[in-house]
Design a protein around this motif. Structure first.
Motif, PDB file in Angstrom:
ATOM      1  N   LEU A  23       0.823  -1.212   0.000  1.00  0.00           N
ATOM      2  CA  LEU A  23       0.000   0.000   0.000  1.00  0.00           C
ATOM      3  C   LEU A  23       0.857   1.262   0.000  1.00  0.00           C
ATOM      4  O   LEU A  23       0.563   2.224  -0.717  1.00  0.00           O
ATOM      5  CB  LEU A  23      -0.930   0.000   1.217  1.00  0.00           C
ATOM      6  CG  LEU A  23      -2.151  -0.919   1.149  1.00  0.00           C
ATOM      7  CD1 LEU A  23      -2.984  -0.778   2.409  1.00  0.00           C
ATOM      8  CD2 LEU A  23      -2.997  -0.611  -0.078  1.00  0.00           C
ATOM      9  N   GLU A  24       1.920   1.261   0.797  1.00  0.00           N
ATOM     10  CA  GLU A  24       2.779   2.441   0.852  1.00  0.00           C
ATOM     11  C   GLU A  24       3.486   2.688  -0.474  1.00  0.00           C
ATOM     12  O   GLU A  24       3.689   3.835  -0.883  1.00  0.00           O
ATOM     13  CB  GLU A  24       3.806   2.286   1.972  1.00  0.00           C
ATOM     14  CG  GLU A  24       3.211   2.373   3.370  1.00  0.00           C
ATOM     15  CD  GLU A  24       4.269   2.201   4.450  1.00  0.00           C
ATOM     16  OE1 GLU A  24       5.420   1.830   4.090  1.00  0.00           O
ATOM     17  OE2 GLU A  24       3.958   2.422   5.632  1.00  0.00           O
ATOM     18  N   ALA A  25       3.850   1.614  -1.156  1.00  0.00           N
ATOM     19  CA  ALA A  25       4.576   1.777  -2.418  1.00  0.00           C
ATOM     20  C   ALA A  25       3.656   2.152  -3.573  1.00  0.00           C
ATOM     21  O   ALA A  25       4.086   2.826  -4.511  1.00  0.00           O
ATOM     22  CB  ALA A  25       5.329   0.492  -2.751  1.00  0.00           C
ATOM     23  N   ALA A  26       2.406   1.722  -3.519  1.00  0.00           N
ATOM     24  CA  ALA A  26       1.518   1.910  -4.667  1.00  0.00           C
ATOM     25  C   ALA A  26       0.528   3.051  -4.498  1.00  0.00           C
ATOM     26  O   ALA A  26      -0.076   3.488  -5.480  1.00  0.00           O
ATOM     27  CB  ALA A  26       0.746   0.615  -4.941  1.00  0.00           C
ATOM     28  N   THR A  27       0.338   3.554  -3.301  1.00  0.00           N
ATOM     29  CA  THR A  27      -0.648   4.613  -3.081  1.00  0.00           C
ATOM     30  C   THR A  27      -0.100   5.957  -3.543  1.00  0.00           C
ATOM     31  O   THR A  27       1.010   6.351  -3.176  1.00  0.00           O
ATOM     32  CB  THR A  27      -1.032   4.696  -1.596  1.00  0.00           C
ATOM     33  OG1 THR A  27      -1.527   3.425  -1.175  1.00  0.00           O
ATOM     34  CG2 THR A  27      -2.110   5.744  -1.384  1.00  0.00           C
ATOM     35  N   ASP A  28      -0.887   6.635  -4.346  1.00  0.00           N
ATOM     36  CA  ASP A  28      -0.524   7.959  -4.848  1.00  0.00           C
ATOM     37  C   ASP A  28      -1.312   9.003  -4.060  1.00  0.00           C
ATOM     38  O   ASP A  28      -2.538   9.099  -4.173  1.00  0.00           O
ATOM     39  CB  ASP A  28      -0.835   8.063  -6.341  1.00  0.00           C
ATOM     40  CG  ASP A  28      -0.335   9.366  -6.948  1.00  0.00           C
ATOM     41  OD1 ASP A  28       0.357  10.122  -6.237  1.00  0.00           O
ATOM     42  OD2 ASP A  28      -0.635   9.624  -8.130  1.00  0.00           O
ATOM     43  N   THR A  29      -0.609   9.791  -3.259  1.00  0.00           N
ATOM     44  CA  THR A  29      -1.276  10.801  -2.422  1.00  0.00           C
ATOM     45  C   THR A  29      -1.395  12.155  -3.106  1.00  0.00           C
ATOM     46  O   THR A  29      -1.897  13.105  -2.498  1.00  0.00           O
ATOM     47  CB  THR A  29      -0.500  10.971  -1.106  1.00  0.00           C
ATOM     48  OG1 THR A  29       0.852  11.359  -1.398  1.00  0.00           O
ATOM     49  CG2 THR A  29      -0.501   9.677  -0.313  1.00  0.00           C
ATOM     50  N   GLN A  30      -0.951  12.254  -4.338  1.00  0.00           N
ATOM     51  CA  GLN A  30      -1.004  13.529  -5.058  1.00  0.00           C
ATOM     52  C   GLN A  30      -2.149  13.573  -6.065  1.00  0.00           C
ATOM     53  O   GLN A  30      -2.101  14.333  -7.026  1.00  0.00           O
ATOM     54  CB  GLN A  30       0.331  13.763  -5.782  1.00  0.00           C
ATOM     55  CG  GLN A  30       1.552  13.731  -4.879  1.00  0.00           C
ATOM     56  CD  GLN A  30       1.525  14.833  -3.835  1.00  0.00           C
ATOM     57  OE1 GLN A  30       1.021  15.925  -4.087  1.00  0.00           O
ATOM     58  NE2 GLN A  30       2.080  14.541  -2.658  1.00  0.00           N
ATOM     59  N   VAL A  31      -3.166  12.761  -5.845  1.00  0.00           N
ATOM     60  CA  VAL A  31      -4.291  12.728  -6.777  1.00  0.00           C
ATOM     61  C   VAL A  31      -5.180  13.955  -6.538  1.00  0.00           C
ATOM     62  O   VAL A  31      -5.562  14.237  -5.395  1.00  0.00           O
ATOM     63  CB  VAL A  31      -5.105  11.431  -6.586  1.00  0.00           C
ATOM     64  CG1 VAL A  31      -6.304  11.411  -7.523  1.00  0.00           C
ATOM     65  CG2 VAL A  31      -4.219  10.226  -6.828  1.00  0.00           C
ATOM     66  N   PRO A  32      -5.533  14.697  -7.576  1.00  0.00           N
ATOM     67  CA  PRO A  32      -6.414  15.861  -7.389  1.00  0.00           C
ATOM     68  C   PRO A  32      -7.839  15.425  -7.055  1.00  0.00           C
ATOM     69  O   PRO A  32      -8.376  14.490  -7.648  1.00  0.00           O
ATOM     70  CB  PRO A  32      -6.352  16.576  -8.743  1.00  0.00           C
ATOM     71  CG  PRO A  32      -5.972  15.507  -9.718  1.00  0.00           C
ATOM     72  CD  PRO A  32      -5.087  14.556  -8.971  1.00  0.00           C
ATOM     73  N   LEU A  33      -8.449  16.101  -6.083  1.00  0.00           N
ATOM     74  CA  LEU A  33      -9.814  15.788  -5.644  1.00  0.00           C
ATOM     75  C   LEU A  33     -10.650  17.062  -5.684  1.00  0.00           C
ATOM     76  O   LEU A  33     -11.192  17.507  -4.663  1.00  0.00           O
ATOM     77  CB  LEU A  33      -9.804  15.187  -4.234  1.00  0.00           C
ATOM     78  CG  LEU A  33      -8.989  13.909  -4.038  1.00  0.00           C
ATOM     79  CD1 LEU A  33      -8.956  13.500  -2.577  1.00  0.00           C
ATOM     80  CD2 LEU A  33      -9.549  12.781  -4.896  1.00  0.00           C
ATOM     81  N   LYS A  34     -10.779  17.626  -6.863  1.00  0.00           N
ATOM     82  CA  LYS A  34     -11.482  18.900  -6.995  1.00  0.00           C
ATOM     83  C   LYS A  34     -12.956  18.716  -7.322  1.00  0.00           C
ATOM     84  O   LYS A  34     -13.779  19.549  -6.951  1.00  0.00           O
ATOM     85  CB  LYS A  34     -10.811  19.741  -8.082  1.00  0.00           C
ATOM     86  CG  LYS A  34      -9.369  20.117  -7.754  1.00  0.00           C
ATOM     87  CD  LYS A  34      -8.761  20.965  -8.861  1.00  0.00           C
ATOM     88  CE  LYS A  34      -7.324  21.348  -8.523  1.00  0.00           C
ATOM     89  NZ  LYS A  34      -6.696  22.187  -9.584  1.00  0.00           N
ATOM     90  N   THR A  35     -13.284  17.647  -8.018  1.00  0.00           N
ATOM     91  CA  THR A  35     -14.671  17.436  -8.425  1.00  0.00           C
ATOM     92  C   THR A  35     -15.170  16.099  -7.892  1.00  0.00           C
ATOM     93  O   THR A  35     -14.395  15.268  -7.395  1.00  0.00           O
ATOM     94  CB  THR A  35     -14.793  17.459  -9.960  1.00  0.00           C
ATOM     95  OG1 THR A  35     -14.022  16.375 -10.502  1.00  0.00           O
ATOM     96  CG2 THR A  35     -14.272  18.772 -10.522  1.00  0.00           C
ATOM     97  N   THR A  36     -16.475  15.916  -8.024  1.00  0.00           N
ATOM     98  CA  THR A  36     -17.070  14.644  -7.597  1.00  0.00           C
ATOM     99  C   THR A  36     -16.548  13.485  -8.433  1.00  0.00           C
ATOM    100  O   THR A  36     -16.330  12.379  -7.926  1.00  0.00           O
ATOM    101  CB  THR A  36     -18.602  14.724  -7.713  1.00  0.00           C
ATOM    102  OG1 THR A  36     -19.073  15.850  -6.975  1.00  0.00           O
ATOM    103  CG2 THR A  36     -19.260  13.463  -7.170  1.00  0.00           C
ATOM    104  N   LYS A  37     -16.308  13.741  -9.708  1.00  0.00           N
ATOM    105  CA  LYS A  37     -15.773  12.706 -10.580  1.00  0.00           C
ATOM    106  C   LYS A  37     -14.374  12.288 -10.146  1.00  0.00           C
ATOM    107  O   LYS A  37     -14.028  11.094 -10.180  1.00  0.00           O
ATOM    108  CB  LYS A  37     -15.754  13.216 -12.021  1.00  0.00           C
ATOM    109  CG  LYS A  37     -15.355  12.171 -13.041  1.00  0.00           C
ATOM    110  CD  LYS A  37     -15.448  12.736 -14.451  1.00  0.00           C
ATOM    111  CE  LYS A  37     -15.050  11.685 -15.475  1.00  0.00           C
ATOM    112  NZ  LYS A  37     -15.132  12.223 -16.868  1.00  0.00           N
ATOM    113  N   ASP A  38     -13.565  13.262  -9.720  1.00  0.00           N
ATOM    114  CA  ASP A  38     -12.219  12.939  -9.238  1.00  0.00           C
ATOM    115  C   ASP A  38     -12.277  12.078  -7.981  1.00  0.00           C
ATOM    116  O   ASP A  38     -11.501  11.127  -7.821  1.00  0.00           O
ATOM    117  CB  ASP A  38     -11.440  14.222  -8.958  1.00  0.00           C
ATOM    118  CG  ASP A  38     -11.156  15.018 -10.227  1.00  0.00           C
ATOM    119  OD1 ASP A  38     -11.207  14.416 -11.315  1.00  0.00           O
ATOM    120  OD2 ASP A  38     -10.895  16.230 -10.112  1.00  0.00           O
ATOM    121  N   VAL A  39     -13.206  12.404  -7.092  1.00  0.00           N
ATOM    122  CA  VAL A  39     -13.333  11.635  -5.849  1.00  0.00           C
ATOM    123  C   VAL A  39     -13.776  10.204  -6.139  1.00  0.00           C
ATOM    124  O   VAL A  39     -13.255   9.239  -5.567  1.00  0.00           O
ATOM    125  CB  VAL A  39     -14.317  12.332  -4.890  1.00  0.00           C
ATOM    126  CG1 VAL A  39     -14.562  11.470  -3.651  1.00  0.00           C
ATOM    127  CG2 VAL A  39     -13.785  13.694  -4.482  1.00  0.00           C
TER     128      VAL A  39
END
Length: 204
Positions: A23-39
């Protein structure tokens, strides 16, 4: 009141340390969450990643696969490269980014080279312990010099045919007997007119 049963990520025992590493190696914490579609997209990716990590970290019982249970575990550096490759493959499957594809190719190459070096090192150690007094040298020499016959000999009428020439002649005789044309009259030849005088002279 109806309640849904508790769901489980895996029915087997889980190596939680390995699960955390994946999980630590594969999780991307820089994903944009600006819209409902992004979430929604990020949530779907996270769910797939959690399921993948749980499946990879599940401890399989030895009774399920007795062949892999008897194998020697990989060295730590091989195991680390394998985790890196799996994490890179997970990122590539989830994002399809070109940078993640490059990382996956690099991880594949490093793992392949490490496996080749490990195999060569095992061969060197195996050859180093051979001894003529206990018979290990003789057994290894016999194993390496043993000729393998890919095409077995053919037996027909209590006679063995082993060389390529003998087999070729045998097949030639068998095919000649099986595919000899029948000596039957042809109605087409009976209906043909007799050859002309000039043709008979040429034939004569």
């Amino acid at each position: 009141m109806y309640t849904t049963p508790d769901s489980q990520l895996s029915t087997r025992n889980v190596d939680w340390i390995k699960y955390k590493e994946i999980l630590e190696a594969a999780t991307d914490t820089q994903v944009p969450l600006k819209t409902t579609k992004d979430v929604d997209a990020a949530t779907a990716k996270l769910m797939r990643l959690i399921q993948f990590a749980a499946a990879e970290a599940s401890l399989r019982r030895t009774s399920e696969n007795p062949l892999t249970a008897s194998r020697r575990p990989p060295p730590p550096h091989i195991y680390h490269l394998l985790l890196v490759k799996r994490s890179a493959k997970t990122l590539w499957n989830l994002t399809r980014f070109l940078a993640h594809k490059t990382a996956l190719n690099r991880a594949n190459k490093e793992l392949t080279l490490a496996l080749i070096e490990e195999k060569q090192e095992l061969t060197k150690r195996e050859l180093a312990v051979l001894n003529s007094s206990d018979g290990t040298l003789f057994k290894k020499t016999k194993q390496l010099t043993k000729e393998c016959s890919d095409i077995p000999p053919i037996k027909l009428n209590s006679i063995w045919y082993s060389t390529p020439t003998e087999k070729t002649e045998l097949f030639s005789r068998i095919l000649e007997q099986q595919f000899t044309p029948n000596d039957l009259p042809s109605p087409i030849e009976d209906e043909l007119p007799p050859p002309a005088k000039q043709d008979r002279e040429k034939l004569g």
